[in-house]
Scaffold this active site. Structure first.
Site, PDB file in Angstrom:
ATOM      1  N   GLU B 128       0.823  -1.336  -0.067  1.00 28.23           N
ATOM      2  CA  GLU B 128       0.025  -0.011   0.067  1.00 28.23           C
ATOM      3  C   GLU B 128       0.698   1.364   0.192  1.00 28.23           C
ATOM      4  OE1 GLU B 128      -2.664  -1.120  -1.066  1.00 28.23           O
ATOM      5  OE2 GLU B 128      -4.066  -0.339   0.495  1.00 28.23           O
ATOM      6  N   THR B 181      -6.119   8.771  -4.986  1.00 32.05           N
ATOM      7  CA  THR B 181      -6.247   8.776  -3.408  1.00 32.05           C
ATOM      8  C   THR B 181      -5.747   9.885  -3.062  1.00 32.05           C
ATOM      9  OG1 THR B 181      -6.281   6.479  -3.829  1.00 32.05           O
ATOM     10  CG2 THR B 181      -5.811   7.391  -1.358  1.00 32.05           C
TER      11      THR B 181
END
Lengths: 314, 314
Positions: B128, B181
């Protein structure tokens, strides 16, 4: 049944990460109250012992809460109330809430339970409005539901009752100093960082999960408050020492009860809760601060009929 | 066992009031991945189908997560990975997390399970970090634990797994638009009002309580977000209409999945979830927006061995 004697529990609101939403009822700390039906309409405060409180119904929280109930009740008479106050005013363990909750619970019993617990909370909130200027449910909800209560929302009022894990015991120390709820609220900031907010709802989620799964370690890890405690604890003498020594004595967590000045700890057994009490006592004895100290299991039922020993006590 | 084929679930993070802390795994939406032991050290990405992704291990999230695991493993060889991507990148349902989580789960199986799920989450978080610059666990935690996961704290990492209520079904619509994001995070404010914070942790407490007690109404009432949704929803075309029509079609709640642009709804039955899907479809058909639409139960197990039908499919 024309008369009832009830036990009205003390309550801990603002449980660390549960600021403004999570509270609990104590099992053995509270007031006693006798409520009787009478022909005369309205509420009459017959007697208040243990504390100097107004006897005019509209200036007494039990009177105001009772009148809110009477307005909605299909009943032509009234009630008389006698209160034996054991919870000190301004202690931060729900003194006014105990009276408001006790009065409406008792009246509901005497009328054959026409109202739901949620309705009783709404009536009792009117007593809180008189006491603090805000009709909050932080203390009256756990006082009426017992165990833990989560106030998810006020509009509409949405209260979730959570049964207490069986081994949980509270220790509460009440230093004999005065902090007004209104002052205690004024010092709070009206904004918080998103980062602290995330920590807070993460912890509250963990605490609720811990209560349902009886995971005492998780309950302990979740009893954090990065938002209110750092500010309000400044008003409480010796707070850091109380917390440090409580945790060292085995408490799962420790924080401010309500808006203070009482400090609460939760432990996983009566024995540990008593050791925590001894640790708290040492801190205040050294500082020379007068205090009351309570150790109590979590009350499963909230307001209830007084037990024979409680009834005789008064 | 030298080779394993796994199903890597899509996940919904930031579940309304659970911003940054609460996620869930889907049951039937996800990638397939084959991981094989090899003598040569390190990670080799053999093949990626369904999406154009880097094959250099240090630029591929599965590679990076796998290398984080290898660094801690008592193992002298390496692994090859073949990925069949079905979750689109940038969809907001954990595309990178599925690959990171799938890789480390598969490797752990092939090595005889030396690592705990929590350790696997930490390895997958490195994937991530590559994907978004932040080593968050919002998606890899539910991908590895299944059901719902609450991230109580990052320091130390504390993940609470909550089994999903059996009748809960998710509907997810993914409009074919891109929101990064990083952009989606930039528009958030760094402070929030205390009042909104209290609503948020009240709702998260209610949601957690609803999940444990399988109280679907409470789950629905708690699926509110007064903090992030009002800001981020501006970036999602037709969000208000999607939400309105989903709720009218019977959804318990509806919100943004992850940082968007996908929008999720939770319903109390497969039939209702399908009606919600039809309602969402109508909104985007009218607006002329291309989309993918998924209906899935909540995955109980997270990453798992691919079923025979899934294995044959690839």
């Amino acid at each position: 049944m024309d008369s009832i004697k009830v036990f009205c529990p003390a309550t801990i609101a603002n449980i660390s990460c549960g600021f403004d939403v999570l509270g609990l009822a104590l099992d053995t700390v509270g007031d006693l109250m006798t409520v009787k039906k009478q022909q005369e309409k309205g509420i009459e405060i017959l007697e208040v012992t243990g504390q100097d409180l107004p006897k005019e119904a509209h200036r007494n929280v039990a009177g105001v809460a009772g009148m809110a109930l009477l307005q909605q009740a299909d009943y032509n008479g009234g009630f008389s109330i006698s209160i034996d106050k054991k919870i000190k005013a301004g202690s931060g363990i729900g003194s006014s809430a105990a009276s408001s909750a006790g009065a409406v619970w008792a009246m509901n019993e005497l009328l054959g339970k026409p109202f739901t617990r949620r309705q009783l909370v709404e009536f009792a909130m009117e007593g809180e409005r008189l006491a603090s200027g805000v009709a909050h449910a932080d203390n009256v909800a756990p006082a009426l539901f017992g165990g833990f209560t989560l106030i998810r929302s006020y509009n509409p009022l949405d209260i979730i009752h959570i049964s207490p894990p069986g081994e949980l015991v509270a220790t509460v120390i009440h230093p004999q100093i005065e902090i007004k709820t209104s002052d205690s609220r004024k010092i709070l900031k009206t904004t918080i960082s998103l980062e602290d907010g995330i920590k807070q709802w993460g912890n509250l989620g963990g605490l609720i999960a811990g209560l349902y799964t009886q995971d005492y370690d998780l309950i302990g890890r979740s009893l954090e408050d990065h938002i209110v405690e750092p500010i309000r604890s400044i008003l409480i003498p010796g707070f850091d020492a109380l917390k440090k020594h409580s945790l060292e004595a085995g408490a799962l967590g420790c924080g401010i009860s309500g808006s203070g000045p009482s400090v609460y700890a939760l432990s996983r057994s009566l024995a540990t809760a008593k050791e925590v009490a001894a640790a708290m006592k040492t801190v205040y004895d050294k500082l020379g601060i007068a205090y009351d100290l309570h150790v109590s299991e979590i009350g499963k039922s909230g307001v209830r009929v007084a037990s024979p020993s409680e009834a005789n006590f008064n």
